[in-house]
Design a protein around this motif. Structure first.
Motif, PDB file in Angstrom:
ATOM      1  N   ALA A  23      -0.743 -13.293  -6.612  1.00 40.14           N
ATOM      2  CA  ALA A  23       0.396 -12.501  -7.073  1.00 40.14           C
ATOM      3  C   ALA A  23      -0.063 -11.084  -7.401  1.00 40.14           C
ATOM      4  N   VAL A  24       0.666 -10.088  -6.908  1.00 42.69           N
ATOM      5  CA  VAL A  24       0.394  -8.686  -7.233  1.00 42.69           C
ATOM      6  C   VAL A  24       1.720  -7.993  -7.480  1.00 42.69           C
ATOM      7  N   ARG A  25       1.632  -6.759  -7.923  1.00 41.89           N
ATOM      8  CA  ARG A  25       2.845  -5.990  -8.179  1.00 41.89           C
ATOM      9  C   ARG A  25       2.660  -4.584  -7.633  1.00 41.89           C
ATOM     10  N   LEU A  26       3.679  -4.040  -6.989  1.00 40.53           N
ATOM     11  CA  LEU A  26       3.612  -2.725  -6.377  1.00 40.53           C
ATOM     12  C   LEU A  26       4.958  -2.033  -6.499  1.00 40.53           C
ATOM     13  N   LEU A  27       4.951  -0.805  -7.007  1.00 38.13           N
ATOM     14  CA  LEU A  27       6.165  -0.003  -7.126  1.00 38.13           C
ATOM     15  C   LEU A  27       7.296  -0.773  -7.810  1.00 38.13           C
TER      16      LEU A  27
END
Length: 336
Positions: A23-27
């Motif tokens: 899991a990652v997060r971007l913008l």
């Protein structure tokens, strides 16, 4: 279309994306990364289209038709292109083409996974170009990634700090600067198609690199290669290091997680082949962790693009041009 969504952004170390989803997060958006042996790395919206569960809580399974990402809730299985291929509750059901996960472009470069949320319109955006790192192909230099570092500030604030030499004697006293040697000589800065280039930058430094054996005058070149990416190259006086023709380049790669939260990696290209990875990373940790509390103290956390919002001097000409560049490019994320 929001311009920064058309750019490639680093989101994880490539080695972290292995057998399990990540899991990652971007913008401001949640994504899931996963890998298969044939198509490589994938980046999807972290939401199953069936009932909205996080796909990152699922698993990668090997099937006759190739690797598939399995939802943790009802076991729906999606092939590499995003289409659902199996609904366990209905063994005979053939899912239509509309039953699919939301996919995004992903690729690997510089030891990182890069993601682009939206494809640019024809003739617009950055196309297929991940920001270049010129020393990447130079076999005389060793490559190493440091980080990640999570910082409670915007990506543009981090880039501006990277370009700033006048804080060396205060934030990095005894390392990259000294309080009695803080004068900044005149330097040149010019716009480039991707950002800016600053040359002729000089700083007196007690320990410019882990290899320093004496204080030295160090020459810097800075380049902004994308709105949230920059590279510096530094060449110390030859007598201050024990390696012939020593030079090193450091790329700053930032994942803009949210408008006021970022994840940072540094990629080193160095002529040092003697020290182990841990020693090189420890030096970079020392320097950046001195910056971190100051960066997190700045208000506003987003970078003001109105040049009247904060005061400027000739020593700030690189950061002032950077702000103008962001405004010209139409960047809206992490600025105010």
């Amino acid at each position: 279309m929001i311009f920064e969504r058309q750019l490639w952004h680093p989101v994880a170390l490539a080695e972290e994306v292995a057998a399990a989803p990540v899991a990652v997060r971007l913008l401001g958006e949640s994504l899931v990364l996963w890998r298969d042996e044939v198509a490589g790395v994938h980046a999807w919206t972290d939401r199953c289209p069936h009932r909205g569960a996080q796909l990152s809580l699922g698993r990668v399974v090997q099937c006759e038709g190739g690797a598939r990402l399995e939802c943790p809730y009802h076991g729906w299985r999606f092939e590499a292109g995003g289409r659902c291929m199996q609904v366990p509750a209905l063994p005979e059901f053939v899912p239509p083409a509309t039953h699919r996960a939301m996919t995004h472009a992903a690729r690997e470069a510089h030891g990182l996974v890069w993601v682009r949320l939206d494809a640019p319109a024809e003739g617009e955006g950055e196309g297929d170009a991940v920001p270049a790192f010129a020393p990447e192909e130079d076999t005389r230099l060793r490559k190493l990634n440091c980080g990640p570092y999570d910082v409670e500030t915007s990506a543009p604030r981090l880039v501006e700090n990277f370009l700033d030499m006048s804080h060396f004697g205060f934030v990095h006293e005894g390392w990259l600067g000294a309080r009695d040697m803080t004068a900044i000589d005149d330097y040149r800065v010019e716009a480039t198609p991707h950002g800016l280039m600053a040359t002729g930058c000089k700083a007196w430094q007690p320990q410019s690199t882990i290899n320093s054996t004496a204080p030295a005058q160090v020459e810097y070149t800075y380049e902004v290669t994308a709105p949230y990416t920059a590279v510096l190259t530094k060449i110390p006086e030859a007598a201050s290091v024990g390696i012939d023709d020593y030079r090193e380049s450091i790329a700053l790669y930032i994942c803009p997680i949210d408008a006021e939260r970022s994840r940072v990696w540094f990629r080193l290209a160095t002529a040092d082949f003697e020290r182990d990875d841990a020693a090189l990373r420890a030096f970079q940790d020392t320097i950046f962790l001195q910056d971190k509390p100051v960066l997190e103290s700045q208000r506003p956390k987003c970078l003001p693009l109105d040049l009247r919002a904060e005061l400027h001097t000739a020593a700030d000409r690189a950061s002032s041009l950077y702000r103008r560049h962001l405004k010209m490019r139409g960047i809206t994320f992490g600025v105010c």
